[in-house]
Design an enzyme around this catalytic site. Structure first.
Site, PDB file in Angstrom:
ATOM      1  N   ASP A  68      24.316  -2.858  15.436  1.00 16.22           N
ATOM      2  CA  ASP A  68      25.241  -3.970  15.107  1.00 16.22           C
ATOM      3  C   ASP A  68      26.033  -3.688  13.841  1.00 16.22           C
ATOM      4  O   ASP A  68      27.220  -4.025  13.750  1.00 16.22           O
ATOM      5  CB  ASP A  68      24.447  -5.282  14.974  1.00 16.22           C
ATOM      6  N   LEU A  69      25.427  -3.024  12.852  1.00 10.51           N
ATOM      7  CA  LEU A  69      26.138  -2.756  11.598  1.00 10.51           C
ATOM      8  C   LEU A  69      27.255  -1.718  11.795  1.00 10.51           C
ATOM      9  O   LEU A  69      28.326  -1.818  11.199  1.00 10.51           O
ATOM     10  CB  LEU A  69      25.152  -2.285  10.523  1.00 10.51           C
ATOM     11  N   ASN A  89      19.047  15.667   8.748  1.00 11.95           N
ATOM     12  CA  ASN A  89      19.760  14.391   8.626  1.00 11.95           C
ATOM     13  C   ASN A  89      21.047  14.485   7.820  1.00 11.95           C
ATOM     14  O   ASN A  89      21.838  13.555   7.805  1.00 11.95           O
ATOM     15  CB  ASN A  89      18.818  13.325   8.075  1.00 11.95           C
ATOM     16  N   ARG A 117      16.119  -0.398  17.079  1.00 16.23           N
ATOM     17  CA  ARG A 117      17.119   0.263  16.227  1.00 16.23           C
ATOM     18  C   ARG A 117      18.508  -0.136  16.711  1.00 16.23           C
ATOM     19  O   ARG A 117      19.224   0.659  17.302  1.00 16.23           O
ATOM     20  CB  ARG A 117      16.909   1.765  16.237  1.00 16.23           C
ATOM     21  N   PRO A 118      18.932  -1.398  16.415  1.00 18.65           N
ATOM     22  CA  PRO A 118      20.247  -1.844  16.885  1.00 18.65           C
ATOM     23  C   PRO A 118      21.374  -1.082  16.194  1.00 18.65           C
ATOM     24  O   PRO A 118      21.141  -0.377  15.217  1.00 18.65           O
ATOM     25  CB  PRO A 118      20.257  -3.324  16.469  1.00 18.65           C
ATOM     26  N   ARG A 141      19.585   9.614  18.843  1.00 21.47           N
ATOM     27  CA  ARG A 141      20.373   8.478  18.345  1.00 21.47           C
ATOM     28  C   ARG A 141      21.477   8.910  17.405  1.00 21.47           C
ATOM     29  O   ARG A 141      22.557   8.310  17.350  1.00 21.47           O
ATOM     30  CB  ARG A 141      19.479   7.528  17.565  1.00 21.47           C
ATOM     31  N   ASP A 197      10.496   8.177   6.493  1.00 22.13           N
ATOM     32  CA  ASP A 197      10.246   9.433   7.210  1.00 22.13           C
ATOM     33  C   ASP A 197       9.099  10.238   6.613  1.00 22.13           C
ATOM     34  O   ASP A 197       8.757  11.301   7.126  1.00 22.13           O
ATOM     35  CB  ASP A 197      11.523  10.285   7.238  1.00 22.13           C
ATOM     36  N   ARG A 215      12.192  18.941  17.174  1.00 24.41           N
ATOM     37  CA  ARG A 215      13.455  18.245  16.927  1.00 24.41           C
ATOM     38  C   ARG A 215      13.838  18.284  15.459  1.00 24.41           C
ATOM     39  O   ARG A 215      15.003  18.227  15.108  1.00 24.41           O
ATOM     40  CB  ARG A 215      13.331  16.764  17.353  1.00 24.41           C
TER      41      ARG A 215
HETATM   42  C1  EPZ Z   1      18.361   7.550   9.585  1.00 28.71           C
HETATM   43  O1  EPZ Z   1      18.376   6.824  10.812  1.00 28.71           O
HETATM   44  C2  EPZ Z   1      17.510   8.794   9.833  1.00 28.71           C
HETATM   45  N1  EPZ Z   1      18.100   9.560  10.918  1.00 28.71           N
HETATM   46  C3  EPZ Z   1      16.093   8.377  10.216  1.00 28.71           C
HETATM   47  O2  EPZ Z   1      15.299   9.570  10.293  1.00 28.71           O
HETATM   48  C4  EPZ Z   1      15.502   7.522   9.114  1.00 28.71           C
HETATM   49  O3  EPZ Z   1      14.249   7.041   9.518  1.00 28.71           O
HETATM   50  C5  EPZ Z   1      16.433   6.328   8.835  1.00 28.71           C
HETATM   51  O4  EPZ Z   1      17.761   6.770   8.537  1.00 28.71           O
HETATM   52  C6  EPZ Z   1      15.953   5.506   7.646  1.00 28.71           C
HETATM   53  O5  EPZ Z   1      15.839   6.278   6.512  1.00 28.71           O
HETATM   54  C7  EPZ Z   1      19.157  10.367  10.633  1.00 28.71           C
HETATM   55  O6  EPZ Z   1      19.660  10.436   9.539  1.00 28.71           O
HETATM   56  C8  EPZ Z   1      19.673  11.194  11.768  1.00 28.71           C
HETATM   57  P1  EPZ Z   1      19.046   3.184   9.529  1.00 28.71           P
HETATM   58  P2  EPZ Z   1      19.355   5.561  11.014  1.00 28.71           P
HETATM   59  O7  EPZ Z   1      20.275   2.727  10.225  1.00 28.71           O
HETATM   60  O8  EPZ Z   1      20.577   5.741  10.222  1.00 28.71           O
HETATM   61  C9  EPZ Z   1      18.226  -1.263  10.871  1.00 28.71           C
HETATM   62  C10 EPZ Z   1      13.853  11.163  11.223  1.00 28.71           C
HETATM   63  O9  EPZ Z   1      12.620  11.085  11.342  1.00 28.71           O
HETATM   64  N2  EPZ Z   1      19.593  -1.262  11.439  1.00 28.71           N
HETATM   65  O10 EPZ Z   1      19.149   3.537   8.089  1.00 28.71           O
HETATM   66  O11 EPZ Z   1      19.459   5.325  12.466  1.00 28.71           O
HETATM   67  C11 EPZ Z   1      17.292  -0.303  11.606  1.00 28.71           C
HETATM   68  O12 EPZ Z   1      16.769  -0.863  12.782  1.00 28.71           O
HETATM   69  C12 EPZ Z   1      14.737   9.942  11.554  1.00 28.71           C
HETATM   70  O13 EPZ Z   1      14.441  12.161  10.805  1.00 28.71           O
HETATM   71  C13 EPZ Z   1      20.129  -2.442  11.905  1.00 28.71           C
HETATM   72  O14 EPZ Z   1      19.471  -3.491  11.879  1.00 28.71           O
HETATM   73  O15 EPZ Z   1      18.448   4.415  10.338  1.00 28.71           O
HETATM   74  C14 EPZ Z   1      16.241  -0.030  10.530  1.00 28.71           C
HETATM   75  O16 EPZ Z   1      15.298  -1.058  10.526  1.00 28.71           O
HETATM   76  C15 EPZ Z   1      13.969   8.857  12.243  1.00 28.71           C
HETATM   77  N3  EPZ Z   1      21.388  -2.411  12.433  1.00 28.71           N
HETATM   78  C16 EPZ Z   1      17.069  -0.048   9.247  1.00 28.71           C
HETATM   79  O17 EPZ Z   1      18.279  -0.741   9.533  1.00 28.71           O
HETATM   80  C17 EPZ Z   1      22.153  -1.260  12.475  1.00 28.71           C
HETATM   81  O18 EPZ Z   1      23.292  -1.279  12.962  1.00 28.71           O
HETATM   82  C18 EPZ Z   1      17.418   1.338   8.693  1.00 28.71           C
HETATM   83  O19 EPZ Z   1      17.903   2.105   9.755  1.00 28.71           O
HETATM   84  C19 EPZ Z   1      21.594  -0.078  11.981  1.00 28.71           C
HETATM   85  C20 EPZ Z   1      20.312  -0.105  11.459  1.00 28.71           C
END
Ligand code: EPZ
Length: 420
Positions: free
Chosen positions: A124-125, A23, A121-122, A92, A307, A399
């Site tokens: 939008d942010l 990550n 996993r939108p 993603r 995770d 992965r």
């Molecule tokens: C990162 O994903 C990691 N992936 C994920 O690890 C990890 O689970 C996640 O962060 C949370 O720690 C990588 O770094 C490649 P987020 P990311 O945006 O960035 C919501 C693994 O197992 N959200 O921090 O995609 C989202 O739905 C993977 O290695 C919005 O609502 O996660 C979630 O509920 C799986 N809108 C929360 O925020 C947005 O635009 C946190 O997601 C973006 C996210």
């Protein structure tokens, strides 16, 4: 397609070296799009996701080669700004090429990431941040199409319903490195992987302050140069091996690990009774007494990482008493419960909560992996189970875990692969 066969019941013993962080690597590879100069990323793990990101960089006109833990990324005359569905739908994290492409070329066309078993996993942010910097955004036939005559620094609140977003913070931070003026990202993610990306960008010539805190400030610059950079170790792989030791009542030493990145995990494991010694670049752990039940809530960093939720559940399923795991980042991230119950665990789900009644023993069974961390959870359960466990769809595991079979074998585990 392979499945992993595990003969359970052996105590883990010995030493394991942790690989580079998936990550941290993925957004750092995307950041190489911000310059035309060569970049060398060191300490890169051999993962399916690593090769997917390399394919994406090549499809965007980069020459990218991976040898001996080093990834060299060089520019060619064939620069492209479209990231295809066939890549983004499989991983993603590839969505974080959007910010660098917009910053470098003032335009980009990136497929919207598809569905994901761990939950909605939108993005939008991500789009909110790009729009705030001055980009026009359109969704066309499943693609995000962005363009901007200029990018201007501004104040962006990036907090979401489930806390901060790791990749949205990364994407917007990368876009802002070449915007004019100052950008402030409020409610930014503080994960060590975001800090590693910021340090990589600063080494390329970016001006960034406050990384690792909820308020990041980026002063835009005209251009960024190539560098050679070593990424951080994988804290989730390290956490997974810590649980592997405890669930088998073993004793191991992890090397090439930054224990400071595992604060919440170490704290929780010590709370339930694990004996953990933190050393410079290493962690030693063993089980000296019966573990106690506990309640665990996943949160953004520095909270308990989502995770590590599935792996922690496999351990708590064998701890006498009732434990409750609350998933606050991905409230539906519980595909592994049914598979653990197939192995004799007693776990009920109630919305974002999993109620775990500890059992004395798990039994080997045929189980199926649904996602990366769920597959790690099932492998851990298999290590502790009586008899043989067969975990299918282990491509999920590949992965995010570098050479896991070999590392476990070296710690004394009897496991092998079979064709499905
Ligand atoms: C990162 O994903 C990691 N992936 C994920 O690890 C990890 O689970 C996640 O962060 C949370 O720690 C990588 O770094 C490649 P987020 P990311 O945006 O960035 C919501 C693994 O197992 N959200 O921090 O995609 C989202 O739905 C993977 O290695 C919005 O609502 O996660 C979630 O509920 C799986 N809108 C929360 O925020 C947005 O635009 C946190 O997601 C973006 C996210």
């Amino acid at each position: 397609m392979d499945r992993l066969i595990i003969q359970g019941g052996r105590r883990l013993k010995g030493e394991v070296a942790i690989s580079g962080s998936k990550n941290a690597l993925l957004p750092i590879l995307a950041a190489t799009l911000l310059t035309d100069e060569p970049c060398c990323i060191k300490g890169a793990p051999r993962l399916r996701d690593t090769y997917t990101m390399i394919k994406i960089l090549r499809s965007l006109g980069k020459a990218a080669d991976f040898k001996n833990g080093e990834i060299w990324v060089k520019s060619t005359s064939r620069a492209q700004t479209t990231a295809d569905y066939k890549f983004v739908s499989t991983m993603r994290a590839s969505f974080c090429v959007l910010g660098p492409l917009l910053a470098k070329f003032r335009k980009a066309k990136v497929s919207l990431p598809g569905g994901c078993v761990i939950g909605l996993r939108p993005v939008d942010l991500h789009l909110k941040g790009m729009r705030a910097l001055g980009a026009d955004i359109d969704i066309q036939r499943g693609y995000v199409v962005v363009k901007a005559t200029r990018l201007s620094g501004t104040h962006i609140y990036l907090g979401g319903a489930f806390g901060s977003s790791v990749l949205a913070t990364a994407n917007v931070m990368m876009a802002a490195t070449r915007a004019s003026g100052i950008t402030k990202i409020e409610s930014a993610a503080c994960e060590p992987e975001v800090v590693d990306l910021a340090k990589f960008l600063i080494s390329m010539g970016a001006k960034i302050k406050g990384y690792g805190t909820p308020l990041i400030e980026i002063q835009g610059v005209k251009r960024l140069h190539g560098i050679s950079y070593k990424i951080i170790p994988d804290r989730i792989e390290a956490g997974t091996f810590m649980i592997a030791a405890l669930i088998t009542k073993g004793e191991i030493k992890l090397t090439n690990v930054v224990w400071q990145h595992l604060g919440a995990v170490i704290d929780k494991l010590q709370q339930i009774g694990a004996d953990i010694k933190k050393q410079d670049g290493a962690i030693k752990l063993k089980l000296t007494k019966q573990l106690k039940p506990a309640n665990i809530t996943t949160l953004s960093y520095p909270g308990f990482p989502t995770d590590m939720q599935a792996q922690m559940m496999s351990l708590m399923s064998l701890v006498k008493g009732v434990s409750i795991i609350t998933e606050k980042v991905y409230p539906d991230r519980f595909m592994h419960i049914a598979e653990l119950n197939r192995m004799g665990a007693h776990i009920q789900r109630q919305g974002p909560h999993a109620i775990i009644e500890g059992v004395k023993q798990l039994c080997g069974a045929r189980v199926m992996a649904s996602d990366l961390r769920a597959s790690a959870c099932l492998v851990l359960a298999g290590l502790a189970a009586r008899g043989v466990t067969s975990v299918s769809r282990i491509y999920h595991l590949e992965r995010g875990y570098d050479n896991l079979d070999e590392k476990l074998r070296k710690l004394g585990v009897n496991l092998w692969r079979e064709k499905e």
